[in-house]
Design a protein around this motif. Structure first.
Motif, short mmCIF file in Angstrom:
data_model
loop_
_atom_site.label_atom_id
_atom_site.label_comp_id
_atom_site.label_asym_id
_atom_site.label_seq_id
_atom_site.Cartn_x
_atom_site.Cartn_y
_atom_site.Cartn_z
N ILE A 119 23.93 17.40 -12.51
CA ILE A 119 25.09 18.36 -13.04
C ILE A 119 24.65 18.57 -14.03
CG2 ILE A 119 27.82 18.73 -14.27
CD1 ILE A 119 28.68 15.66 -13.66
N ARG A 120 23.96 18.32 -15.55
CA ARG A 120 23.29 19.44 -15.99
C ARG A 120 21.86 19.96 -15.33
NH1 ARG A 120 24.07 14.64 -19.29
NH2 ARG A 120 21.67 14.26 -18.77
N SER A 121 21.86 19.68 -14.50
CA SER A 121 20.19 19.75 -13.59
C SER A 121 20.23 21.72 -13.45
CB SER A 121 19.84 19.35 -12.21
OG SER A 121 20.72 19.78 -11.37
N GLY A 122 21.61 22.14 -12.93
CA GLY A 122 21.75 23.55 -12.81
C GLY A 122 21.82 23.34 -10.97
N LEU A 123 21.25 22.47 -10.27
CA LEU A 123 21.04 22.70 -8.91
C LEU A 123 22.89 22.08 -8.19
CD1 LEU A 123 19.05 20.15 -8.17
CD2 LEU A 123 18.48 22.01 -7.80
N HIS A 124 23.13 23.65 -7.19
CA HIS A 124 24.05 23.39 -6.54
C HIS A 124 24.16 21.49 -6.33
CE1 HIS A 124 27.33 24.10 -3.68
NE2 HIS A 124 26.71 24.04 -2.58
N TYR A 125 25.19 20.52 -6.11
CA TYR A 125 25.74 19.45 -6.06
C TYR A 125 27.19 19.51 -5.53
CZ TYR A 125 28.29 19.48 -10.54
OH TYR A 125 29.69 19.83 -11.84
N THR A 126 26.86 18.66 -4.92
CA THR A 126 27.75 17.28 -4.48
C THR A 126 27.80 16.27 -4.79
OG1 THR A 126 28.47 18.62 -2.54
CG2 THR A 126 29.97 16.59 -2.41
N ILE A 127 28.85 15.53 -5.41
CA ILE A 127 28.93 14.36 -5.97
C ILE A 127 29.89 13.27 -5.15
CG2 ILE A 127 29.10 12.56 -8.11
CD1 ILE A 127 27.85 15.02 -10.06
N LEU A 128 29.76 12.54 -4.04
CA LEU A 128 30.38 11.83 -3.79
C LEU A 128 30.04 10.56 -3.96
CD1 LEU A 128 31.95 12.40 -0.83
CD2 LEU A 128 30.92 10.99 -0.19
N ARG A 129 31.59 10.37 -4.73
CA ARG A 129 32.14 9.09 -5.27
C ARG A 129 32.88 8.09 -4.25
NH1 ARG A 129 33.07 10.68 -11.39
NH2 ARG A 129 31.08 11.23 -11.95
N PRO A 130 32.43 7.39 -2.99
CA PRO A 130 34.10 6.62 -2.53
C PRO A 130 33.87 5.20 -3.20
CG PRO A 130 30.94 6.54 -1.84
CD PRO A 130 30.62 6.86 -3.11
N GLY A 131 34.51 5.05 -2.45
CA GLY A 131 35.42 3.58 -2.74
C GLY A 131 34.62 2.21 -2.53
N SER A 132 35.25 0.74 -2.94
CA SER A 132 34.71 0.10 -2.24
C SER A 132 34.33 0.03 -0.65
CB SER A 132 35.44 -1.17 -1.97
OG SER A 132 35.61 -0.97 -3.98
N LEU A 133 32.66 -0.68 -0.15
CA LEU A 133 32.62 -0.07 1.36
C LEU A 133 32.31 -0.97 2.16
CD1 LEU A 133 29.05 1.67 0.12
CD2 LEU A 133 30.98 3.01 0.89
N THR A 134 33.16 -0.79 3.24
CA THR A 134 33.51 -1.76 4.30
C THR A 134 32.48 -1.56 5.28
OG1 THR A 134 35.32 -1.29 5.65
CG2 THR A 134 35.81 -2.28 3.53
N ASN A 135 32.09 -2.52 5.99
CA ASN A 135 31.53 -2.49 7.84
C ASN A 135 32.75 -2.13 8.89
OD1 ASN A 135 28.99 -2.33 6.63
ND2 ASN A 135 28.39 -4.80 6.15
N ASP A 136 33.65 -1.96 8.60
CA ASP A 136 34.74 -1.25 9.47
C ASP A 136 33.95 -1.10 10.55
OD1 ASP A 136 36.09 -4.02 8.82
OD2 ASP A 136 37.57 -2.50 7.62
N ASP A 137 34.68 -0.71 11.66
CA ASP A 137 34.23 0.90 12.64
C ASP A 137 35.01 2.17 11.41
OD1 ASP A 137 33.19 -0.90 14.63
OD2 ASP A 137 34.83 -0.79 15.75
N ALA A 138 34.55 3.25 11.90
CA ALA A 138 35.13 3.97 11.36
C ALA A 138 36.40 4.38 12.02
CB ALA A 138 34.00 5.79 11.61
N LYS A 139 37.41 4.63 10.73
CA LYS A 139 38.00 5.28 11.06
C LYS A 139 39.17 7.03 11.35
CE LYS A 139 39.41 1.26 8.22
NZ LYS A 139 40.00 0.23 9.15
N GLY A 140 37.66 7.55 10.79
CA GLY A 140 38.37 9.01 10.99
C GLY A 140 39.19 9.32 9.84
N SER A 141 39.33 9.06 9.19
CA SER A 141 40.84 8.95 8.25
C SER A 141 40.75 9.08 6.90
CB SER A 141 42.10 8.38 8.96
OG SER A 141 41.88 7.69 8.20
#
Length: 211
Positions: A138-160
């Protein structure tokens, strides 16, 4: 020419991101410690750079316009690796990105990184590392996107998807496949404003959630 550097390309999410990028015809550079771990990833627009994230890896950024940092120390390592990969390598990546005038830096963080002290004791070293890495970006000056996913599972993609944290912690989850889809979507997004987003499986499309 747009070229995306994927840091941690041989990981569970990183490998899916890499293949999706190639399937979409995107130029990608995969940064891995051992290229044999990408032997099952196919595509004519792929370049592979072998480097250890605990050493100098700045050369991997050459010719790239965008970065996806999806590296992680893994759940079976100690706090030392968490510091070296999830914190220090992430911070160094932002520094390298700034040096190479990267146009967009996408960081995979974690739910709870906004307030590490609120997380369970066993998770706090990891959440602190993610928090500090996010703050550095955030402080770097770069254009950024920070993605904070919830707990991860190995299920097939749900697309929602949803960007609203569920009240029930057991529902604050998302598949790794869906996180990979979101990262590829963000890589093709031309928005100029930086953002931080939590991400879960839910009832919306990626466009509804990430726009």
């Amino acid at each position: 020419m747009q070229r995306t550097l994927i840091i941690g390309a041989s990981g569970q999410i990183g490998k899916q991101v890499t293949q999706l990028m190639l399937d979409g015809g995107h130029f990608a550079t995969a940064l891995v410690r051992d290229k044999s771990k990408l032997s099952d990833v196919q595509g004519n627009t792929l370049s592979i750079v072998e480097a250890d994230l605990t050493e100098d890896f700045g050369h991997a950024f050459e010719g790239c316009t965008e970065v996806i940092f999806v590296a992680g120390s893994g759940g079976d390592t100690g706090a030392d690796k968490t510091l070296l990969i999830d914190l220090w390598a992430a911070c160094r990546s932002a520094d390298y990105a700034k040096k190479h005038a990267i146009q967009h830096f996408i960081m995979v963080s974690s739910i709870g990184a906004d307030a590490p002290s609120n997380g369970p004791n066993e998770m706090q070293p990891y959440l602190v590392a993610k928090h500090m890495a996010d703050e550095h970006l955030i402080r770097s000056g770069l254009h950024y996107t920070i993605l904070r996913p919830g707990s991860l599972t190995n299920d097939d993609a749900k697309g929602s998807f949803s960007d609203e944290r569920p009240k029930d912690k057991s529902e604050a989850v998302i598949t790794r496949a869906d996180v990979a889809q979101a990262l590829v979507y963000l890589a093709g997004d031309n928005r100029q404003d930086s953002m931080i987003k939590e991400l879960f499986n839910g009832g919306k499309t990626l466009t509804e959630v990430l726009r």
